[in-house]
Design a protein around this motif. Sequence first.
Motif, PDB file in Angstrom:
ATOM      1  N   ASN A  77       0.948  -1.182  -0.010  1.00  0.00           N
ATOM      2  CA  ASN A  77      -0.123   0.061   0.056  1.00  0.00           C
ATOM      3  C   ASN A  77       0.938   1.202  -0.143  1.00  0.00           C
ATOM      4  N   LEU A  78       1.788   1.279   0.521  1.00  0.00           N
ATOM      5  CA  LEU A  78       2.991   2.153   0.712  1.00  0.00           C
ATOM      6  C   LEU A  78       3.847   2.417  -0.683  1.00  0.00           C
ATOM      7  N   VAL A  79       4.484   1.129  -0.978  1.00  0.00           N
ATOM      8  CA  VAL A  79       5.325   1.215  -1.973  1.00  0.00           C
ATOM      9  C   VAL A  79       4.949  -0.185  -3.030  1.00  0.00           C
ATOM     10  N   SER A  80       4.099   0.041  -3.919  1.00  0.00           N
ATOM     11  CA  SER A  80       3.472  -1.249  -4.520  1.00  0.00           C
ATOM     12  C   SER A  80       4.438  -2.147  -5.273  1.00  0.00           C
ATOM     13  N   GLU A  81       5.762  -1.520  -5.542  1.00  0.00           N
ATOM     14  CA  GLU A  81       6.485  -2.378  -6.380  1.00  0.00           C
ATOM     15  C   GLU A  81       7.749  -3.115  -5.550  1.00  0.00           C
ATOM     16  N   LEU A  82       7.601  -2.731  -3.932  1.00  0.00           N
ATOM     17  CA  LEU A  82       8.621  -3.171  -3.015  1.00  0.00           C
ATOM     18  C   LEU A  82       8.266  -4.537  -2.670  1.00  0.00           C
ATOM     19  N   ASN A  83       9.605  -5.549  -2.951  1.00  0.00           N
ATOM     20  CA  ASN A  83       9.350  -6.928  -2.323  1.00  0.00           C
ATOM     21  C   ASN A  83       9.666  -6.861  -0.680  1.00  0.00           C
ATOM     22  N   GLY A  84       8.802  -7.310  -0.069  1.00  0.00           N
ATOM     23  CA  GLY A  84       8.965  -7.514   1.336  1.00  0.00           C
ATOM     24  C   GLY A  84       7.795  -8.342   2.063  1.00  0.00           C
ATOM     25  N   GLU A  85       8.215  -9.139   2.974  1.00  0.00           N
ATOM     26  CA  GLU A  85       7.557 -10.035   3.949  1.00  0.00           C
ATOM     27  C   GLU A  85       6.890  -9.049   5.155  1.00  0.00           C
ATOM     28  N   TYR A  86       7.651  -8.473   5.738  1.00  0.00           N
ATOM     29  CA  TYR A  86       7.507  -7.400   6.828  1.00  0.00           C
ATOM     30  C   TYR A  86       8.398  -6.249   6.870  1.00  0.00           C
ATOM     31  N   ALA A  87       7.864  -5.211   7.523  1.00  0.00           N
ATOM     32  CA  ALA A  87       8.726  -4.075   7.429  1.00  0.00           C
ATOM     33  C   ALA A  87       8.398  -3.252   8.737  1.00  0.00           C
ATOM     34  N   ILE A  88       9.434  -2.414   8.974  1.00  0.00           N
ATOM     35  CA  ILE A  88       9.102  -1.312  10.155  1.00  0.00           C
ATOM     36  C   ILE A  88       8.981  -0.175   9.410  1.00  0.00           C
ATOM     37  N   PHE A  89       7.855   0.660   9.590  1.00  0.00           N
ATOM     38  CA  PHE A  89       7.841   1.984   9.199  1.00  0.00           C
ATOM     39  C   PHE A  89       7.988   2.979  10.177  1.00  0.00           C
ATOM     40  N   SER A  90       8.798   4.058   9.872  1.00  0.00           N
ATOM     41  CA  SER A  90       9.103   4.901  10.847  1.00  0.00           C
ATOM     42  C   SER A  90       8.962   6.362  10.138  1.00  0.00           C
ATOM     43  N   PRO A  91       7.739   6.924  10.389  1.00  0.00           N
ATOM     44  CA  PRO A  91       7.075   8.058   9.982  1.00  0.00           C
ATOM     45  C   PRO A  91       7.946   9.202  10.282  1.00  0.00           C
ATOM     46  N   SER A  92       8.808   9.378  11.198  1.00  0.00           N
ATOM     47  CA  SER A  92       9.697  10.440  11.573  1.00  0.00           C
ATOM     48  C   SER A  92      10.833  10.686  10.904  1.00  0.00           C
ATOM     49  N   THR A  93      11.291   9.630  10.312  1.00  0.00           N
ATOM     50  CA  THR A  93      12.702   9.794   9.500  1.00  0.00           C
ATOM     51  C   THR A  93      12.396  10.701   8.310  1.00  0.00           C
ATOM     52  N   GLY A  94      13.403  11.441   7.879  1.00  0.00           N
ATOM     53  CA  GLY A  94      13.444  12.349   6.834  1.00  0.00           C
ATOM     54  C   GLY A  94      14.595  12.645   6.170  1.00  0.00           C
ATOM     55  N   ILE A  95      14.437  13.623   5.209  1.00  0.00           N
ATOM     56  CA  ILE A  95      16.083  14.228   4.787  1.00  0.00           C
ATOM     57  C   ILE A  95      15.970  15.499   4.837  1.00  0.00           C
ATOM     58  N   LEU A  96      17.017  16.031   4.365  1.00  0.00           N
ATOM     59  CA  LEU A  96      17.321  17.601   4.490  1.00  0.00           C
ATOM     60  C   LEU A  96      18.281  17.981   3.676  1.00  0.00           C
ATOM     61  N   ASP A  97      18.398  19.198   3.233  1.00  0.00           N
ATOM     62  CA  ASP A  97      19.270  19.866   2.608  1.00  0.00           C
ATOM     63  C   ASP A  97      20.571  20.163   3.668  1.00  0.00           C
ATOM     64  N   THR A  98      21.541  19.527   3.636  1.00  0.00           N
ATOM     65  CA  THR A  98      22.655  19.535   4.617  1.00  0.00           C
ATOM     66  C   THR A  98      23.438  20.680   4.502  1.00  0.00           C
ATOM     67  N   HIS A  99      23.712  21.423   3.199  1.00  0.00           N
ATOM     68  CA  HIS A  99      24.613  22.410   2.767  1.00  0.00           C
ATOM     69  C   HIS A  99      23.612  23.606   3.391  1.00  0.00           C
TER      70      HIS A  99
END
Length: 373
Positions: free
Chosen positions: A128-150
């Motif tokens: 439902n999150l990533v339709s093409e992703l192969n996986g039996e189980y997963a941890i979903f961490s909503p508070s992980t992110g990315i930023l412009d480090t520079h």
Amino acid sequence: MEKVDITIIGAGVIGLAIAYEFSQSFKKDILVIERNESFGKETSSRNSEVIHSGIYYPKDSLKAKLCVEGKNLLYKFCEKNNIPYKKCGKLIVAVNKSELENLNFLYENGKNNGVDDLQILDRKQIKNLVSELNGEYAIFSPSTGILDTHRFMQKLEFESKQNGCMFLYNNEVVEIEKLNSDYKLVIKNKNSETTGVVSEIVINSAGLYSDKIAKMLSINDYKLYYCKGEYFKLSSKYKNFLNHLVYPVVDKNFHSLGIHTVLDLSGNIKLGPNSFYVDEIDYSVDPTHIDEFYYGIKKFFSFVQKEDLSADTSGIRPKLQGPKDDFKDFVIKEETEKGYKNFVNLIGIESPGLTSALAIAKYVRNLLFGSIN
């Protein structure tokens, strides 16, 4: 000879965060010395630019506590200062049931560290999150992110300068001498000309060179290992293909987080980093390592082809954890016990150093001056 109150060695993200914290907290003369021509030229700019949630590290370790605190501080800082970021979330994916034990360990470990938004997903929920992703189980961490480090580092430097902090680039500390209540630092510029500065407080945030700085005062307790990580990029046809980071499951004594997807704010995708120890600092990428990245991504996305990958960049982490060692925590220590009052060592500040930077700065402030409300 110039006299200052506080000298910070190193203008990576940690040194910049400390300069920012101190310059807004105190009316003191603060000098930042950096061997490169600008800030953040080494470990701070050669990483995945991820804001980690705090899942991986042992309970009550500095890495765990400062990551969780630093994550919240970093999101607030980005929001307040218009630093580009995206709370994209992360999936740690078990591709088969044999990885479920380690996945459950990470889930419980994260909860114990105060990461209270983690979810365990089954195959259907993953799709439902990533339709093409192969996986039996997963941890979903909503508070992980990315930023412009520079942009983040640029803002830290700008605000520090606005607060009166002085920056000395293209200069390297080559000698430190303990005086009665101060420290004398000998500094060499690119023309091999030397000068001196006297400082009441010295903060060693020299990253890859921090153990060498400590040795200048005969503090020989710390040995850093250089751990290199390379990245390969995916073809531009995959741009905006993913909205979430995808990570493998790691075991309890991990040396790295494994080859994972790396998203930037424009939707481009890289893979990495791999992890291997080296003796010298060399940022070249070995194109023959492509298979490691190809099979790393293939288990998640079976349709990716090897020709979709190309060598990109690399970084080197200053690790206290040697090749055969178990977990090693950050060293953030004021060295009065060794006879060096007001000298603070920050050694082995690798991941999650970027996420933890603002929290580390507050921690160092409290070491030296106590808690300030």
